[in-house]
Structure formats: C-alpha cells, structure tokens
Design a protein around this motif. Structure first.
Motif, PDB file in Angstrom:
ATOM      1  N   PHE A 354       0.825  -1.209   0.000  1.00  0.00           N
ATOM      2  CA  PHE A 354       0.000   0.000   0.000  1.00  0.00           C
ATOM      3  C   PHE A 354       0.860   1.260   0.000  1.00  0.00           C
ATOM      4  N   VAL A 355       1.691   1.422   1.015  1.00  0.00           N
ATOM      5  CA  VAL A 355       2.455   2.659   1.167  1.00  0.00           C
ATOM      6  C   VAL A 355       3.512   2.778   0.075  1.00  0.00           C
ATOM      7  N   GLY A 356       4.188   1.670  -0.251  1.00  0.00           N
ATOM      8  CA  GLY A 356       5.219   1.718  -1.279  1.00  0.00           C
ATOM      9  C   GLY A 356       4.677   2.156  -2.625  1.00  0.00           C
ATOM     10  N   ILE A 357       3.551   1.566  -3.034  1.00  0.00           N
ATOM     11  CA  ILE A 357       2.958   1.944  -4.317  1.00  0.00           C
ATOM     12  C   ILE A 357       2.457   3.375  -4.278  1.00  0.00           C
ATOM     13  N   PHE A 358       1.878   3.768  -3.163  1.00  0.00           N
ATOM     14  CA  PHE A 358       1.322   5.117  -3.085  1.00  0.00           C
ATOM     15  C   PHE A 358       2.416   6.176  -3.176  1.00  0.00           C
ATOM     16  N   ILE A 359       3.495   6.017  -2.402  1.00  0.00           N
ATOM     17  CA  ILE A 359       4.549   7.038  -2.453  1.00  0.00           C
ATOM     18  C   ILE A 359       5.283   6.987  -3.792  1.00  0.00           C
ATOM     19  N   ALA A 360       5.312   5.809  -4.422  1.00  0.00           N
ATOM     20  CA  ALA A 360       5.889   5.738  -5.774  1.00  0.00           C
ATOM     21  C   ALA A 360       5.026   6.511  -6.755  1.00  0.00           C
ATOM     22  N   ARG A 361       3.720   6.355  -6.649  1.00  0.00           N
ATOM     23  CA  ARG A 361       2.795   7.024  -7.561  1.00  0.00           C
ATOM     24  C   ARG A 361       2.896   8.541  -7.460  1.00  0.00           C
ATOM     25  N   ILE A 362       3.145   9.078  -6.261  1.00  0.00           N
ATOM     26  CA  ILE A 362       3.179  10.535  -6.081  1.00  0.00           C
ATOM     27  C   ILE A 362       4.582  11.110  -6.232  1.00  0.00           C
ATOM     28  N   SER A 363       5.583  10.283  -6.578  1.00  0.00           N
ATOM     29  CA  SER A 363       6.984  10.743  -6.608  1.00  0.00           C
ATOM     30  C   SER A 363       7.517  10.948  -8.009  1.00  0.00           C
ATOM     31  N   ARG A 364       6.658  11.046  -8.976  1.00  0.00           N
ATOM     32  CA  ARG A 364       7.100  11.266 -10.346  1.00  0.00           C
ATOM     33  C   ARG A 364       7.873  12.580 -10.462  1.00  0.00           C
ATOM     34  N   GLY A 365       9.019  12.531 -11.136  1.00  0.00           N
ATOM     35  CA  GLY A 365       9.826  13.727 -11.341  1.00  0.00           C
ATOM     36  C   GLY A 365      10.906  13.937 -10.295  1.00  0.00           C
ATOM     37  N   ARG A 366      10.922  13.141  -9.235  1.00  0.00           N
ATOM     38  CA  ARG A 366      11.975  13.236  -8.219  1.00  0.00           C
ATOM     39  C   ARG A 366      13.179  12.399  -8.648  1.00  0.00           C
ATOM     40  N   THR A 367      14.362  12.811  -8.235  1.00  0.00           N
ATOM     41  CA  THR A 367      15.530  11.975  -8.465  1.00  0.00           C
ATOM     42  C   THR A 367      15.576  10.888  -7.398  1.00  0.00           C
ATOM     43  N   VAL A 368      16.397   9.874  -7.641  1.00  0.00           N
ATOM     44  CA  VAL A 368      16.548   8.808  -6.660  1.00  0.00           C
ATOM     45  C   VAL A 368      17.029   9.371  -5.331  1.00  0.00           C
ATOM     46  N   ARG A 369      17.961  10.306  -5.385  1.00  0.00           N
ATOM     47  CA  ARG A 369      18.487  10.892  -4.146  1.00  0.00           C
ATOM     48  C   ARG A 369      17.413  11.703  -3.423  1.00  0.00           C
ATOM     49  N   GLU A 370      16.639  12.476  -4.163  1.00  0.00           N
ATOM     50  CA  GLU A 370      15.546  13.230  -3.545  1.00  0.00           C
ATOM     51  C   GLU A 370      14.526  12.280  -2.920  1.00  0.00           C
ATOM     52  N   PHE A 371      14.226  11.212  -3.621  1.00  0.00           N
ATOM     53  CA  PHE A 371      13.252  10.247  -3.120  1.00  0.00           C
ATOM     54  C   PHE A 371      13.726   9.636  -1.806  1.00  0.00           C
TER      55      PHE A 371
END
Length: 579
Positions: A354-371
């Motif tokens: 649940f949480v992993g997919i949700f935060i992935a869905r809202i993290s478009r455009g972030r770099t790996v380091r920012e994420f």
C-alpha cells in the motif's frame, strides 16, 4: 549523473507522453485474474473470522507465533539490510537518476508530496501511539533496563525512535523506489509485479505476477480495515473521555466507520490531485498545530532536552538496537522483542504494498536521491519531534507531575486524551484531536483504496471510479463485520491484523528479490550513460581534431604562425600546432 543521453527513460520510445487525467478512462476496466481472486479470498476469510472468531484467532496466532519464534532473527536482519540498501542507493552514483523523464519536473510540490507520503505512511499511527507507546515502554520496559525512572525514560524514547524512525521508512523506500522506477522511468503499469521484470522477464505477465498482486491487495485491505476498526475505538474512547457521549457502544463505532468511509469515497473519487492531496495537507496542518500547542503549553524545556538527548541515544545505540533479539535475557527478553519490535517489523512490511505503491505514484519527477532523502530523513525528523513533544510531555507528567497516566496500566485508546486533560483548553483541543484522527483515517482509507484499485485494474494509474468506490466500501464493511463479530470484535480485528503480518513473511522475500532487481536496473542505466558519455567525448575529440587540422592547413597556406594561446580551445593538445 547528468541527463540520460537519449533524453528518454529506457524502454520508453522517444516522443511518447503519458497523459494522466484525474478521471475515468473510457477503456478502464478491472484485471479479472487479480480482482476476483482477491475479492473472493477476502470474503471467505472475513466470513471465517466472523462466524468462528475464536477458532480463527487461535489458528492465525499459532502460525504467527511459529513465524516470530523461529524467524525473529530473519526479520531483524532483513529490516537492517533494507536500511543499509536504501542509504547506499541514495548516496551512490545512482542518486541523480530521475524517476521519470530527464526534463520532467516533480508532479507535486514538496510540501504536498511530504504531506501525502506522511499521511499515508504512518500519520494515524503517530496520533494513536504518540503518548501510549513511550508510556508503555516506561511502565513495562525490556528486561535489563533497570528500575530507575531516568533509565526507563531514556529507554522508552530510544526504543520508540527505533520503531518509528529510519527502519520503517527504509522498508517503504525499498518498494517505493522499485515501483517508482518501473512506472515512471520504464513506463510500466502501477503494480508490484513489474519491479521483478529485470529478473523474471515476461513471466511477470502470467500467474506469478497475478499472485504477487493478489497478495498485495489482500495485505493492504486487511491492514487498512484493521486500522480503521481499532481507530474508531480510539475515537469513541476520546469522545467518552471528553464527555461527548455517555458510553461507547457498537452503534457509535459503526456510525464512525460509515462516516469515515463516506468521506474517503468522496476523496478517492476526486483523485490524487484534489481530494487526497487536500486532505493530506489539512492533516499535516492540524497535526503541526497540535504539536506546537503541546510544545508551548507543556514542559517546553523538558521536551527539547528530551529531543536532543533521545536523538543522541538513538544514534549511539543504532546498530545494537537494529540487531537486538533479546536473546541474552532468555525467553523474557526474546518475548519482549517479539511482542514489540518484531511485531512492528512485520506490520510495516504488511503495509509495504500500500504505502510503497502510493509514495511511488506521487513521486514522479523526483531523483533517486531526492526520493530517498525525502522518504527517509524528513518523516524521521518530524516523527522524532512529534514523539518528543507528546511522549516527552507524558513522561514528564508521569515522573514530575501527577504520575497518574500509568495507574492500572496504560490505556492505549485514551492515553492521548488523558495527557490533553492536563493542558489548557481541554475540550476544544480534544475535539480538534478527534477531528485529526478521523481525517488521518480518511486519508489512510482513500489512499489505500486508490492503491488497491490500481492493482485490481492491471496497474491503471487512474482506475475506474466504480471500483474505487467498491474497495472503499469493502474496507469499511470488513471493519464493521469484524467489530460486530458475535461480541468478539476485538478478537476478530486482531485476527485480521495478525493475518496481515503473516502475509508479510512471503512478501519480505519478494522485497529481497526486488532489491536485486532494482540494483540491476540502476547499474544497467549507469553503464548505458557512461557508454554514451564516452561516445560523446570521442565525437567531440574527433570534431576538435578535424577543426584543428583545417586551421593548420589554412595557416600553412597563408604563411601564418600563431602563438600557443591564440589557438582555439581543444586544439592546444595537438603538438603539430605549436610553432
């Protein structure tokens, strides 16, 4: 790392764009091989838990005890491994890879992004346990801590920081990063299965992929439903403690679930960009105001001293706590670790889909380091401040104040309201706190429904509205059914919660494989980038050489001789240019 040489993520054709509308697509439909098996399994298990509550509780508890009893060391080891993996990826050469197209800006602003991942990740848990957990650890510490109030207080905050700090967020980061890379960088549907594509290839489209998504749906719905059921117990307890109602019965709890579900339906139907984001921002604002209120009206100096000292204790004992199984204190020590730490690790892993997919869905455009930085550091710092404010105030009240918060044991449902009773404006602040709890449950329910619906719709990022409503209603209905389960509602809810944690065991293996797959993807992209950069440098050198030869020919034809500094940059390396 610079931009991807092709200007496009791997496996996504140039010029392709992803139109994401917050409305139902005309072609949207459910994935029948995932939707119906999930719905049937959930229905059958809930019927079992409702009709035979004691038998179901005994069966799943036995399984859970065997898992924790024999594999406690495994949970401690893999969670620590996830922490190491997340931090390493964030600081490595892969950190500049963008989760999306190279030129793409983040889909959500920083504050909205942090608000949504925080509200979905553990916002409601912080409100529920903000006072209760430090008090419980103070009242019933782990064996070997000692009897002094100072030792128990330090342990209470240090252990709370372990359970709610870097470790759970690293668990979320592992899955969130893998899913975000698959859907935003590689253009895959929103689904756990696609994170394993680098290892198993086309087989993710078959039965194994369906099984992974079914497990994710069941774990997510069970986790959200049990949190909803236990949460309304806290809300009703707060209403009774504040004098709003004379007693808390099943009728009030069912009404609360219905209200929360209806609000969640409205939010999830409106989509990420409107309802869910708005409620998450409101949640964070109210939570921040509550924390500031406690900081100002509570023992302010003690709170800040506790914050600094607890962070120091946490960092000093980080490695020891991360791998502590309690084995040196016999069955009593291992039993305490199983009851708390290992339970938390299993619970966080059960929420990962649940949480992993949700935060992935809202993290478009972030770099790996920012994420990684956003997911690991920011929520952890806020969590530490939250627990220092509420938990620190409760410990001060217990040690230096009235000392009545642990009389007869800690009442986890009412502990927060007992603390607020000792602060000014009790009635008003308790009402705001109840509103905060309700809104946090709404955001957990709507974001959970959104994730389940994406999985049940074959990874569609904007799933059908009717199925969004279906899963929201299903969560509320499951919680109500278990609350009313023949007077054994609490047992039934615990059964469902324990089942979700059992599901965490096979999913933890999937997470380990996911780490390998993610690392393979990042390394492959980095190698492709380095190869393209070397080709570009070679082409540039050839270009400079051709230009230098042409200039040399022109100079010889004209009989000119230039000083070294007069030659264009790039041609100075050519020895025949010197005169």
């Amino acid at each position: 790392m610079a931009a991807h040489p092709t200007g496009n993520p791997p496996d996504q054709p140039a010029g392709e764009t992803e139109a994401e509308e917050e409305s139902e697509s005309p072609t949207s439909s459910v994935a029948h091989r995932v939707f119906w098996p999930s719905a049937v399994v959930i229905l059958l298990f809930v019927l079992y838990a409702v009709l035979f509550p004691h038998s179901a509780a005994s069966a799943v508890t036995t399984v859970q005890d065997h898992i924790i009893g024999y594999l406690g060391w495994y949970y401690q080891a893999i969670v620590s491994l996830f922490v190491i993996f997340s931090i390493w990826v964030g600081v490595s050469r892969f950190g500049d890879i963008k989760l999306g197209r190279d030129e793409e800006e983040p889909e959500f602003g920083l504050l909205s992004w942090l608000s949504m991942l925080f509200a979905a990740g553990m916002g409601i848990g912080l409100v529920f346990w903000g006072v209760a957990e430090p008090l419980t650890f103070y009242d019933e510490p782990k064996p070997g801590i000692g009897e002094s109030s100072a030792a128990r207080s330090e342990f209470a905050m240090r252990q709370t920081f372990l359970h709610w700090g870097v470790h759970p967020w690293a668990i979320y980061a592992v899955v969130g990063l893998a899913v975000a890379y698959a859907i935003h960088r590689r253009g895959r549907p929103v689904s756990i299965r696609w994170t394993l594509e680098p290892l198993i290839g086309e087989r993710v489209k078959g039965g194994w992929g369906d099984l992974i998504d079914v497990i994710a749906i069941i774990g997510t719905l069970f986790g959200v439903a049990t949190s909803l059921g236990f949460g309304v117990m806290q809300v009703s307890a707060g209403m009774e403690y504040s004098g709003w109602v004379d007693s808390t019965g099943e009728g009030l709890q069912v009404l609360l679930i219905v209200v929360i579900t209806l609000i969640a339906i409205g939010s999830v139907v409106s989509g990420l960009g409107r309802g869910i984001r708005l409620l998450s921002n409101v949640n964070i604002t109210i939570a921040a105001l509550l924390m500031i209120f406690v900081l100002v009206t509570g023992p302010t100096e003690f709170i800040f001293n506790t914050l600094v000292q607890s962070i120091g204790n946490y960092l000093q004992n980080f490695l020891q706590m991360s791998f502590d199984t309690g084995v040196n204190y016999g069955s009593e020590g291992t039993g305490w670790v199983r009851q708390w730490t290992l339970f938390y690790w299993g619970w966080w892993i059960s929420w990962v889909p649940f949480v992993g997919i949700f935060i992935a869905r809202i993290s478009r455009g972030r770099t790996v380091r920012e994420f990684i930085a956003g997911v690991l550091l920011v929520p952890t710092v806020v969590t530490f401040l939250w627990y220092s404010a509420l938990g620190g105030s409760a410990l001060w009240e217990e040690i230096f104040g009235s000392g009545n918060l642990t009389e007869g044991g800690v009442n986890t449902d009412a502990a927060l309201f007992q603390l607020l009773h000792n602060l000014p404006w009790t009635g008003f602040v308790s009402g705001v706190t109840i509103l905060l709890i309700v809104l946090f449950f709404v955001t957990s329910s709507d974001s959970g429904s959104f994730v389940v619906d994406m999985l049940a719709s074959g990874g569609d990022q904007n799933p059908p509205i009717w199925s969004r409503v279906f899963w929201s209603v299903a969560e509320g209905a499951v919680a109500i059914a278990l609350l009313l389960a023949g007077g054994a509602g609490s047992d039934s809810l615990t059964t469902l919660q324990t089942t979700a944690i059992i599901i965490a065991l096979p999913f933890s293996v999937i997470m380990l494989i996911m780490c390998v797959a993610t690392l393979r993807c990042l390394r492959a992209e980095h190698r492709a980038y380095e190869a393209a950069r070397r080709r570009e440098m070679a082409q540039r050198l050839v270009h400079h050489t051709v230009n230098a030869l042409e200039e040399n020919r022109q100079d010889e034809a004209a009989g000119r001789t230039r000083a070294w500094g007069e030659y264009p940059r790039g041609s100075r390396r050519l020895p025949w240019r010197r005169r």
